[in-house]
Write an enzyme that holds these catalytic residues in place. Sequence first.
Site, mmCIF file in Angstrom:
data_model
loop_
_atom_site.group_PDB
_atom_site.id
_atom_site.type_symbol
_atom_site.label_atom_id
_atom_site.label_comp_id
_atom_site.label_asym_id
_atom_site.label_seq_id
_atom_site.Cartn_x
_atom_site.Cartn_y
_atom_site.Cartn_z
ATOM 1 N N CYS A 82 -91.902 61.216 -60.550
ATOM 2 C CA CYS A 82 -90.988 60.337 -59.809
ATOM 3 C C CYS A 82 -91.517 58.895 -59.793
ATOM 4 O O CYS A 82 -91.538 58.237 -60.821
ATOM 5 C CB CYS A 82 -90.742 60.891 -58.410
ATOM 6 S SG CYS A 82 -89.298 60.177 -57.585
ATOM 7 N N HIS A 184 -89.189 66.453 -59.072
ATOM 8 C CA HIS A 184 -90.420 66.909 -58.414
ATOM 9 C C HIS A 184 -90.712 68.349 -58.830
ATOM 10 O O HIS A 184 -90.172 69.284 -58.233
ATOM 11 C CB HIS A 184 -90.289 66.814 -56.894
ATOM 12 C CG HIS A 184 -90.297 65.417 -56.379
ATOM 13 N ND1 HIS A 184 -91.450 64.781 -55.979
ATOM 14 C CD2 HIS A 184 -89.307 64.514 -56.232
ATOM 15 C CE1 HIS A 184 -91.166 63.542 -55.584
ATOM 16 N NE2 HIS A 184 -89.869 63.362 -55.735
ATOM 17 N N GLU A 186 -93.261 70.070 -58.223
ATOM 18 C CA GLU A 186 -93.943 70.782 -57.131
ATOM 19 C C GLU A 186 -92.953 71.353 -56.116
ATOM 20 O O GLU A 186 -93.332 72.162 -55.260
ATOM 21 C CB GLU A 186 -94.956 69.867 -56.442
ATOM 22 C CG GLU A 186 -94.378 68.805 -55.523
ATOM 23 C CD GLU A 186 -93.877 67.566 -56.248
ATOM 24 O OE1 GLU A 186 -93.499 66.605 -55.561
ATOM 25 O OE2 GLU A 186 -93.859 67.558 -57.493
#
Length: 202
Positions: A82, A184, A186
């Site tokens: 990002c 993202h 994660e």
Amino acid sequence: MLNIGIFDFGSGNLKSIIQILNNLTLNLNLYIINKSFNNLEKLNKIIIPGQGAPYGLIKEFLKFDFLKIKNLFNNIKILGICVGKQIFYKKSNELSTKCLNYLDGNVNSFNFKKNKIPNIGWNKVFILKKHKLLNGIKNCDFFYFSHTFYIINKNYKFIYSFSKYNIFYPSIFIKNNLFLVQFHPEKSFKNGYKLFYNFCIW
């Protein structure tokens, strides 16, 4: 044994990234890179988490040994997430920030009325071509996004996927040692795990 450094700017999803890396079936040593970290030479790879503003990230970079960091960035494989992707371009129109100028392109903000800003939630990734970093990822797989800004990218041959939020914008960029994603991983469950695993064995 692989030594992976994760930048800590006081923001970003650091704990989530660490948790995923610890759950991978790989032999990894994880290092948090902050102002007091002085073992950059031992790192094999770097992750730059993505939350916050480019201005803030650039400011934090200046607190490190900036020349050593820039030299490291030229010689080590990097996953930028990002905002951690956006800082590699020329400039961002967020606070008119000058970025690191590694890549030809600018960071622009969504400015349309049809969709809410920021773009938060699950979105498709349209894969343009294959790369070993994308092993196990299928065209139109979903990833989790949270961003107000996107890249206007002039290095078209290094764009590996687009996503759409009223307009199309590049969501995966791979060039030399840089693996940059707008979403993202994660927060993207099994697809995110695949990307982290692919990055570690890259």
